[in-house]
Design a protein around this motif. Structure first.
Motif, PDB file in Angstrom:
ATOM      1  N   GLY A   1      -3.420   0.709   4.211  1.00 18.56           N
ATOM      2  CA  GLY A   1      -2.686  -0.279   4.197  1.00 18.56           C
ATOM      3  C   GLY A   1      -3.074  -1.248   4.927  1.00 18.56           C
TER       4      GLY A   1
ATOM      5  N   ALA B   1       1.348  -1.519  -0.001  1.00 23.03           N
ATOM      6  CA  ALA B   1      -0.329   0.107  -0.142  1.00 23.03           C
ATOM      7  C   ALA B   1       0.768   1.308   0.193  1.00 23.03           C
ATOM      8  CB  ALA B   1      -1.164  -0.093   1.544  1.00 23.03           C
TER       9      ALA B   1
ATOM     10  N   GLN C   1      -0.788   5.011   2.429  1.00 23.00           N
ATOM     11  CA  GLN C   1      -0.606   4.579   3.528  1.00 23.00           C
ATOM     12  C   GLN C   1      -2.427   4.903   3.780  1.00 23.00           C
ATOM     13  OE1 GLN C   1       0.361   1.269   6.299  1.00 23.00           O
ATOM     14  NE2 GLN C   1       0.714   1.497   3.619  1.00 23.00           N
TER      15      GLN C   1
ATOM     16  N   ARG D   1       4.376   5.011   2.298  1.00 22.13           N
ATOM     17  CA  ARG D   1       5.157   4.192   2.369  1.00 22.13           C
ATOM     18  C   ARG D   1       6.437   3.522   1.210  1.00 22.13           C
ATOM     19  NH1 ARG D   1       4.291  -2.299   4.691  1.00 22.13           N
ATOM     20  NH2 ARG D   1       6.125  -1.997   6.248  1.00 22.13           N
TER      21      ARG D   1
ATOM     22  N   GLY E   1      -5.951   0.061  -1.767  1.00 18.24           N
ATOM     23  CA  GLY E   1      -4.751   1.244  -2.193  1.00 18.24           C
ATOM     24  C   GLY E   1      -4.711   2.047  -2.946  1.00 18.24           C
TER      25      GLY E   1
END
Length: 404
Positions: free
Chosen positions: A319, A288, A291, A392, A345
């Protein structure tokens, strides 16, 4: 996390943990587990906002744009009472009817026919990049060599912006996604330089800076037809440059890390290159790159026995939803036999990422080119995370490859 009871009717799980703290950003999985187990909705005391981390709850909120609006900002700043540092996005930070025309225009520009025309060129570019990188040796940084290099090579070309100055794109996007969170150490780090990066990006959105035949000139052509206003056109080009680079860079990084740590999956892909698309979406589900996003309640809403008042910020952990064992079997495993298509996502509903097919084409072009040449990918050392309030990401990923 603790549960406190402010009234006889409602028990609201609360936490004083900071999801934007250095430790959680570096490794969000333990926090996300605690968040999911605490309840459907948890109050983040530090910021006075509500959070949700379970798949079904996050998905339902993403689909309910009438109850959870984007127009007040998809970050912690409430546009109803605070002034954002840049004009709001006409895609991410708008709801119908203001959202409709920009979305419709981009869906056509980034549609299947346009991508079919781009695919051969991007696939050829990926082959050239892989050959160039492998010619330099077998030990490399996968982030620099592939995850950053390929999107910065093909996507700005597709938009129609010049080569000079592209180094502004990643730091601009990094600060943009940091700014969705609180004004912490990450925002403070980027603030002194954002004026320079922002000025360059804004300048590229003008009609006369965009080369003919690209996404950018197509947006201006839509304005000439009356599908958009002249004032909207540069803001939509800016949305492409804001959200279309960093997210793809980090998505490709997620795919490469997944393969480096799952050699059996890499062997599967080499045996069946058609799995590249599944691999991309499974890596997005697993990692993801985006996030979190905020929404704002438009009315009093009850979820899981918790009453959320109107005009309150909601932090949706995409996420966490993608790692929810209530939805996914063995969610922390990278599994090419899984159907990852329900992941959030890329968001869900009317605000689902309009450029996801572009990102998917970039990633699958590169992965397929690598699979033709590279027999194995292994980590040479511990990869280093790039911290961001929303994304991320990897900063550095040392790998060794063997190739034919």
């Amino acid at each position: 996390m603790t549960t406190r009871t402010p009234s006889l009717a409602t028990a609201i799980p609360t936490t004083d943990e900071d999801p934007f703290g250095r430790e959680v950003l570096a490794d969000p999985l333990p926090f996300q587990h605690r968040l999911r187990e605490a309840g459907e909705v948890v109050l983040l005391e530090r910021y006075g906002v509500y959070a949700m981390g379970r798949y079904e709850t996050v998905r339902a909120a993403l689909l309910d744009w009438q109850g959870f609006e984007s127009s007040a900002g998809v970050g912690i700043t409430d546009f109803r009472s605070e002034t954002p540092w840049r004009p709001p996005s006409l895609l991410l930070e708008a709801d119908p009817p203001h959202h409709d025309a920009p979305r419709s225009v981009l869906e056509k520009i980034l549609g299947p026919r346009e991508l079919r025309e781009l695919a051969p060129g991007w696939e050829a570019d990926a082959e050239v990049l892989v050959d160039e990188v492998l010619a330099r040796g077998t030990e490399l940084d996968a982030v620099e060599a592939f995850a950053e290099a390929f999107p910065l090579r093909v996507f700005p070309d597709a938009v129609g912006i010049p080569d000079e100055g592209r180094e502004h794109l990643l730091p601009y996007g990094d600060h943009l996604f940091n700014s969705f969170g609180p004004e912490n150490f990450l925002v403070q780090h980027g603030a002194p330089h954002i004026g320079e990066h922002s000025a360059w990006v804004n300048a590229q959105c003008a009609r006369d800076r965009l080369s003919p035949g690209g996404f950018g000139s197509a947006i201006w052509a839509a304005a000439d037809r009356g599908d958009l206003s002249v004032d909207q056109a540069p803001l939509i080009v800016r949305s492409l440059l804001s959200a279309g680079v960093d997210t793809t860079v980090h998505a490709i990084g997620a795919v490469l890390h997944a393969f480096a740590t799952h050699p059996d999956a890499w062997a599967q892909l080499r045996a069946d290159p058609s799995l590249a698309r599944v691999a991309f979406d499974e890596a997005i589900r697993l990692e993801a790159p985006v996030q979190t996003f905020f929404r704002t309640t438009t009315r009093d809403i009850e979820l899981g026995g918790v009453r959320i008042p109107a005009r309150r910020k909601i932090l949706m952990f995409l996420g966490s939803a993608n790692a929810d064992p209530r939805r996914w079997v063995d969610p922390e495993r990278f599994d090419l036999s899984r159907d990852p298509s329900g992941h959030v996502g890329f968001g869900m509903g009317i605000h689902q990422c309009v450029g996801q097919h572009v990102a998917r084409l970039e990633a699958t072009s590169l992965i397929t080119a690598l699979a033709r040449r590279v027999e194995s990918i292994e980590l040479l050392g511990e990869p280093e995370r790039h911290l961001n309030n929303t994304l991320r990401a990897w900063k550095r990923m040392p790998i060794r490859v063997t190739f034919t």
